[in-house]
Design an enzyme around this catalytic site. Structure first.
Site, PDB file in Angstrom:
ATOM      1  N   LYS A   1       1.011  -1.775   0.007  1.00 48.18           N
ATOM      2  CA  LYS A   1       0.509   0.168   0.238  1.00 48.18           C
ATOM      3  C   LYS A   1       1.181   1.190  -0.277  1.00 48.18           C
ATOM      4  CE  LYS A   1      -4.124  -0.771   2.447  1.00 48.18           C
ATOM      5  NZ  LYS A   1      -4.358  -0.737   3.607  1.00 48.18           N
TER       6      LYS A   1
ATOM      7  N   ARG B   1      -2.726   2.741   8.275  1.00 45.36           N
ATOM      8  CA  ARG B   1      -3.416   2.254   8.069  1.00 45.36           C
ATOM      9  C   ARG B   1      -2.472   0.793   7.492  1.00 45.36           C
ATOM     10  NH1 ARG B   1      -4.313   4.434   1.457  1.00 45.36           N
ATOM     11  NH2 ARG B   1      -5.748   2.675   2.189  1.00 45.36           N
TER      12      ARG B   1
ATOM     13  N   GLY C   1      -8.301  -7.314   3.817  1.00 44.00           N
ATOM     14  CA  GLY C   1      -8.797  -7.406   4.959  1.00 44.00           C
ATOM     15  C   GLY C   1      -8.662  -7.955   6.667  1.00 44.00           C
TER      16      GLY C   1
ATOM     17  N   MET D   1      -5.658  -7.653   7.694  1.00 47.99           N
ATOM     18  CA  MET D   1      -5.185  -6.272   9.757  1.00 47.99           C
ATOM     19  C   MET D   1      -6.124  -5.377   9.345  1.00 47.99           C
ATOM     20  SD  MET D   1      -1.352  -7.155   9.416  1.00 47.99           S
ATOM     21  CE  MET D   1      -1.449  -6.417   7.885  1.00 47.99           C
TER      22      MET D   1
ATOM     23  N   ARG E   1      -3.437  -1.317  -6.661  1.00 48.54           N
ATOM     24  CA  ARG E   1      -2.281  -2.806  -6.134  1.00 48.54           C
ATOM     25  C   ARG E   1      -3.144  -3.198  -7.440  1.00 48.54           C
ATOM     26  NH1 ARG E   1      -5.923  -4.441  -1.480  1.00 48.54           N
ATOM     27  NH2 ARG E   1      -7.923  -3.911  -1.389  1.00 48.54           N
TER      28      ARG E   1
ATOM     29  N   HIS F   1     -16.243  -8.533   1.199  1.00 48.46           N
ATOM     30  CA  HIS F   1     -15.699 -10.340   2.071  1.00 48.46           C
ATOM     31  C   HIS F   1     -15.481 -11.469   1.166  1.00 48.46           C
ATOM     32  CE1 HIS F   1     -13.520 -13.250   4.987  1.00 48.46           C
ATOM     33  NE2 HIS F   1     -12.734 -12.150   4.957  1.00 48.46           N
TER      34      HIS F   1
ATOM     35  N   SER G   1      10.872 -44.137 -18.937  1.00 47.44           N
ATOM     36  CA  SER G   1      10.247 -43.646 -18.569  1.00 47.44           C
ATOM     37  C   SER G   1       9.991 -43.895 -16.530  1.00 47.44           C
ATOM     38  CB  SER G   1       8.797 -44.083 -19.181  1.00 47.44           C
ATOM     39  OG  SER G   1       7.566 -43.524 -18.391  1.00 47.44           O
TER      40      SER G   1
ATOM     41  N   CYS H   1       5.951 -40.773 -16.308  1.00 46.86           N
ATOM     42  CA  CYS H   1       4.566 -41.245 -16.896  1.00 46.86           C
ATOM     43  C   CYS H   1       3.299 -41.415 -15.520  1.00 46.86           C
ATOM     44  CB  CYS H   1       3.989 -42.863 -17.214  1.00 46.86           C
ATOM     45  SG  CYS H   1       4.698 -44.282 -16.882  1.00 46.86           S
TER      46      CYS H   1
ATOM     47  N   TYR I   1       9.863 -35.650 -21.269  1.00 44.77           N
ATOM     48  CA  TYR I   1       8.414 -35.138 -21.524  1.00 44.77           C
ATOM     49  C   TYR I   1       8.522 -35.518 -19.849  1.00 44.77           C
ATOM     50  CZ  TYR I   1       7.800 -40.294 -22.403  1.00 44.77           C
ATOM     51  OH  TYR I   1       7.885 -41.463 -22.107  1.00 44.77           O
TER      52      TYR I   1
HETATM   53  P1  ADP Z   1      -7.573  -1.966   3.907  1.00 44.28           P
HETATM   54  O1  ADP Z   1      -6.029  -2.796   3.706  1.00 44.28           O
HETATM   55  O2  ADP Z   1      -8.265  -3.268   4.393  1.00 44.28           O
HETATM   56  O3  ADP Z   1      -8.148  -1.962   2.226  1.00 44.28           O
HETATM   57  P2  ADP Z   1      -7.375   0.903   3.744  1.00 44.28           P
HETATM   58  O4  ADP Z   1      -6.265   0.806   5.138  1.00 44.28           O
HETATM   59  O5  ADP Z   1      -7.504   0.963   2.912  1.00 44.28           O
HETATM   60  O6  ADP Z   1      -7.622  -0.390   4.948  1.00 44.28           O
HETATM   61  O7  ADP Z   1      -9.232   1.651   4.689  1.00 44.28           O
HETATM   62  C1  ADP Z   1      -9.546   0.941   4.557  1.00 44.28           C
HETATM   63  C2  ADP Z   1     -10.855   1.970   3.633  1.00 44.28           C
HETATM   64  O8  ADP Z   1     -10.824   3.314   4.478  1.00 44.28           O
HETATM   65  C3  ADP Z   1     -10.587   2.584   2.364  1.00 44.28           C
HETATM   66  O9  ADP Z   1     -11.842   1.723   2.020  1.00 44.28           O
HETATM   67  C4  ADP Z   1     -10.233   3.492   1.994  1.00 44.28           C
HETATM   68  O10 ADP Z   1     -10.688   4.072   1.243  1.00 44.28           O
HETATM   69  C5  ADP Z   1     -10.137   3.921   3.086  1.00 44.28           C
HETATM   70  N1  ADP Z   1      -9.402   5.082   3.414  1.00 44.28           N
HETATM   71  C6  ADP Z   1      -7.821   5.053   4.491  1.00 44.28           C
HETATM   72  N2  ADP Z   1      -7.678   6.065   4.493  1.00 44.28           N
HETATM   73  C7  ADP Z   1      -8.779   7.278   4.465  1.00 44.28           C
HETATM   74  C8  ADP Z   1      -8.332   8.310   4.330  1.00 44.28           C
HETATM   75  N3  ADP Z   1      -6.948   8.650   4.315  1.00 44.28           N
HETATM   76  N4  ADP Z   1      -9.241   8.781   4.012  1.00 44.28           N
HETATM   77  C9  ADP Z   1     -10.176   8.632   3.659  1.00 44.28           C
HETATM   78  N5  ADP Z   1     -10.326   6.918   3.603  1.00 44.28           N
HETATM   79  C10 ADP Z   1      -9.451   6.211   3.863  1.00 44.28           C
HETATM   80 MG    MG Z   2      -7.179  -0.603   0.999  1.00 44.11          MG
HETATM   81 MG    MG Z   3      -7.892  -2.863   6.816  1.00 45.41          MG
END
Ligand code: ADP
Ligand code: MG
Ligand code: MG
Length: 875
Positions: free
Chosen positions: A21, A91, A100, A102, A334, A450, A767, A835, A855
């Site tokens: 990220k 984040r 999802g 962490m 990503r 999810h 073989s 084989c 092969y």
């Molecule tokens: P995950 O890895 O679980 O996607 P994120 O760190 O990307 O977690 O954040 C979760 C949500 O919060 C995402 O939808 C992201 O776009 C939003 N978000 C994160 N940082 C900001 C920010 N600075 N301003 C607005 N929305 C944010």
């Molecule tokens: Mg995210």
């Molecule tokens: Mg998260």
């Protein structure tokens, strides 16, 4: 030590240090895209945190403070300020994407004072209090470990009180009351919510470090084979607000359809909402195409930026964005997770678009994904009653028993039962249940919920957002209209179309797309190993050929004798006492066997067909003795004890008893049969050559390779070779030309590998029969070991893998190496292949590539997997 990085100091290829990220945020910032300012704490810090939490926090803190000051300068806001306060998100971001798994906290920096300042700065009370209640909720969940459900309960009570059903309809007064009740709830638990933004920040950063080791993250990593020592980076990003009104919103989009791979902007968004709302399935999000009419300028900009990102990364992107008062911000990009089908289509289309090379395309599709493509589907023309309709969240079809609980799904799945996990929605805590289920069905959540994301990653069918389902977890039932479906009832889900049906519908194998064929052609161009197939019938051969097999590596002749119309003749042969009787039965078999070979050779025209002569012990062709005894008694009771059937049965019983062995796997089988009863192998060789001559005189090219099973000594090989050569002479005379045949042997007992140099004097090819070679090298019976101790051996790590699935390199592999080396010393151009079952296993294929085999031969259905794996081995 440098623990904190500015975006300017980062790049996309610094994922190890900055997390995926963070590295991508830096990259987007540096190419001038609209990313909210922020900074990144490294994965190194996370790792150092585990050994010395306090010390690490103290040592990074001055750098964090500096970075926050820079952020204040950049945004013109003040962290904890009484005017225009700076809020941030904290984040998590690991080097490898773990969606999802962490934690993230939004709106950090709010307290009694800053919430008023936020309201004043934005001119929007509702927004400020909405942000505050979200912050308390997330912070309490992630940092203070308070069950989120308790907050949800208070939230729904306030919604009820105000008579509204959605969060964004709450007035600022209600939200304010809600915040008060949240704080009271915490108070009642003796928790004091930290009001100092710096303390909030410190605790949040620590919580992200700690979230690396939550059970669900650990499980996810073990399922996906992600190392435990990578650590996570922490991104601190200034907030942009999607919850400031109707010209605001938040969403996720993919540059191509992650289900089908089609090139179009695909995704979902919510108006007047923040971050997690889209994934959480609280409100059902709108398809991205609607943004075109609701916010046309934003949409246009989004299209432009996402296309730019895709070209920049040269891969399909999964992008998070937020719109604040008509301004678009990118929050994450990503490489998008995709279904196997989409992976193939995207890779091939990107080659055509000139974005990537064929080699990159091959690299991007894994053998596992190819395997998923071969998973069952519902016949699209099948008519059936649809019980309920939901979203087609992950393709393929599955049949299984309804289970409402992840733990139970895991238990039953491990017990070998097919289950469909049915939930209102899933959370990362359900991961083990999703893993064990055949398919997933949820009543809430969109295409990016999810359940949908995880199912696509695991290659399991999923139907999400099936709102017609009314699930009663407590009673273990779900209702659709009047119909009640109980736990353990069988249903079928079709994740390609989003359909649910009662009972078990028939599933069919999918056919190959042109894109898929093209990708496999790229693969063939890159690999050194050829892929052949094992096949015993003309149908097998045809299928193998259509899947791209370049030869038949194993045609088991005994399977031809098992068919209903042949078994009696075969039994006649087995029961023969004199040679004359045996030859008479064999001549009848020869006619049938020749027809089989004609069919197979024709289907494989121009390609080699390796025919293995009779291998199993003869008693396998006889009925079981107790069954025969029963039948005999019945006949006697009917007074037919002297009839022809009874007489025949008596002979068979006698023969079966005389053939009985304590250890048939190590018994009278393989070439031992051909040496003791030469007429059996002679008949088979004649059938092969008759078919060859017949086809060759019609102008069909045939390449028969005749293979001896279970050879262990040079003398066996010499005699059998001599027999084939002398038969060949007869038939070449008949044909008036040369037959391009070869004689060779399987290497399937350790002794054969040890004397491979001697065997190669007569054998023109080897073989590796790695099923038997594994069995005889380990001394494990392959028919019994699995259930008796082998599965447990793998579970408790006595063995790394089941050696019948993944080739044992250091033992069996060593014998193979030896045989290759010494075989080639004697006969430099000796043809060598494999084989055994391992021929279709990617890890084992990589090893065969290393050994320099010509092969691998596997079952026809695995040919595509093997073709891709062979290319990967060569990359
Ligand atoms: P995950 O890895 O679980 O996607 P994120 O760190 O990307 O977690 O954040 C979760 C949500 O919060 C995402 O939808 C992201 O776009 C939003 N978000 C994160 N940082 C900001 C920010 N600075 N301003 C607005 N929305 C944010
Ligand atoms: Mg995210
Ligand atoms: Mg998260």
């Amino acid at each position: 030590r440098k623990w904190v990085y500015q975006y300017e100091e980062g790049r996309a290829d610094m994922k190890g240090l900055l997390g995926g990220k963070g590295a991508n945020l830096a990259q987007m910032w540096n190419i001038g895209l609209p990313v909210p300012p922020g900074f990144i704490i490294t994965t190194e810090a996370c790792k150092a945190y585990w050994s010395d939490p306090e010390g690490l926090m103290d040592s990074i803190w001055p750098q964090v403070r500096d970075a926050v000051s820079k952020l204040e300068e950049r945004t013109g806001k003040a962290f904890g300020g009484a005017e225009n306060p700076l809020l941030v998100s904290v984040r998590s971001g690991a080097p490898v994407s773990m969606p999802g798994m962490m934690d993230t906290i939004l709106n950090l920096g709010l307290n009694e004072a800053t919430v008023d300042a936020l309201a004043a700065a934005s001119g929007d009370q509702r927004f400020a209090w909405d942000s505050y209640r979200r912050f308390i909720q997330m912070f309490s969940d992630v940092v203070l470990g308070v069950d989120i459900g308790e907050f949800e309960f208070l939230l729904s009570r306030v919604k009820g009180g105000q008579g509204c059903s959605y969060d964004h309809e709450l007035t600022h007064q209600s939200l304010r009351k809600l915040v008060e009740s949240y704080l009271r709830l915490l108070d009642s638990k003796g928790i004091k919510f930290p009001t100092d933004p710096w303390e909030q920040l410190r605790l949040a950063v620590e919580a992200v470090f700690k979230s690396w080791n939550t059970p669900r993250a650990v499980t996810y990593r073990s399922i996906h084979q992600i190392p435990d020592d990578l650590g996570t980076a922490v991104c601190v990003v200034s907030m942009v607000y999607g919850n400031l009104g109707d010209d605001c919103g938040t969403g996720v989009c993919f540059t191509r359809d992650p289900s089908t791979g089609e090139r179009r902007l695909y995704g979902e968004f919510l108006v007047n909402a923040q971050g997690e709302d889209v994934v959480a399935g609280i409100r059902t999000p709108r398809p991205i195409s609607e943004l075109k009419s609701t916010m046309p300028e934003v949409y246009e900009e989004l299209v432009k930026l996402t296309e730019l990102l895709e070209r920049h990364y040269r891969d399909m992107q999964d992008i998070e964005f937020t719109v604040e008062r008509g301004r678009l911000y990118l929050l994450q990009t990503r490489n998008g997770k995709r279904t196997a089908k989409a992976a193939v289509r995207v890779a091939v289309e990107m080659v055509r678009e000139g974005l990537i090379t064929p080699e990159e395309a091959v690299r991007r599709v894994t053998p596992d994904q190819v395997e998923q493509l071969l998973h069952p589907q519902l016949d699209p023309t099948l008519k059936f009653d649809v019980l309920a309709k939901g979203l087609p969240a992950s393709p393929g079809a599955a049949v299984g028993k309804v289970v409402f609980d992840a733990d139970e799904a895991e238990r039953m799945g491990k017990g070998g039962e097919d289950v469909i996990l049915v939930r209102p929605e899933t959370t990362p805590d359900d991961i083990h249940g999703l893993f064990a289920a055949r398919g997933i069905l949820t009543s809430h959540g969109g295409m990016t919920s999810h359940a949908a994301v995880v199912a696509r990653g695991l290659g399991k069918p999923c139907v999400s957002g099936c709102e017609a389902l009314d699930i009663d977890l407590a009673r273990g039932v779900m209702r659709v209209g009047q119909r009640e479906i109980r736990k353990y009832e069988v249903i079928t889900i079709d994740g390609s179309r989003g359909l649910v049906a009662l009972g078990a519908l028939p599933l069919v194998q999918p056919s190959f797309s042109d894109d898929f064929r093209e990708l496999l052609d790229y693969a063939d161009g890159l690999s050194r190993l050829e892929v052949w197939a094992n096949g015993d019938t003309p149908e097998d051969a045809q299928r193998a050929r259509s899947f791209g097999a370049r030869g038949i590596g194993l045609c088991r002749t005994e399977h031809m004798f098992m068919q209903a119309d042949r078994l009696p003749v075969m039994q006649e042969m087995v029961a023969s006492v004199t040679k004359e009787e045996r030859i008479e039965a064999l001549s009848k078999l020869k006619v049938m066997q020749k027809e089989d070979f004609v069919g197979i050779f024709r289907a494989m025209e121009g390609l080699p067909v390796t025919v293995r002569l009779l291998d199993p012990p003869l008693h396998e062709f006889l009925p079981k003795v107790p069954e025969m005894r029963e039948r005999l008694e019945a006949l006697e009771a009917e007074g037919k004890g002297d009839g022809p059937e009874a007489r025949k049965i008596r002979v068979l019983i006698q023969r079966a008893e005389s053939l009985k062995e304590a250890n048939p796997m190590l018994g009278f089988r393989g070439c031992r049969l051909g040496i003791i009863y030469p007429e059996i192998y002679e008949m088979q060789v004649e059938a092969i050559f008759e078919a060859t001559v017949e086809l060759m005189s019609q102008g069909v090219q045939v390449y028969p390779d005749i293979m001896m099973p279970l050879v262990g000594t040079k003398e066996e090989m010499r005699r059998l070779r001599e027999m084939v050569d002398s038969k060949a002479k007869e038939f070449e005379a008949r044909l008036g030309g040369e037959i391009p045949y070869m004689v060779g042997t399987m290497i399937e007992v350790p002794r054969a590998a040890l004397v491979a140099g001697e065997l190669a004097e007569d054998a023109e090819f080897f073989s590796f029969g790695t099923n038997d070679l594994t069995q005889t090298t380990f001394g494990y019976s392959r028919d019994d070991a699995e259930g008796k101790f082998l599965a447990e051996y793998v579970r408790i790590h006595v063995l790394p893998d089941n050696p019948f699935h993944v080739l044992d390199r250091s033992g069996v592999g060593r014998l193979m190496e030896l045989a290759v080396r010494e075989g080639r010393q004697t006969r430099p151009d000796i043809q060598i292949g494999i084989c055994g079952e391992h021929g279709g296993n990617p890890k084992s294929i990589a090893f065969c590539h290393k050994l320099g085999l010509k092969y691998v031969s596997c079952s026809p259905f695995r040919v595509p997997v093997a073709r891709l794996a062979a290319a990967h081995a060569a990359l």
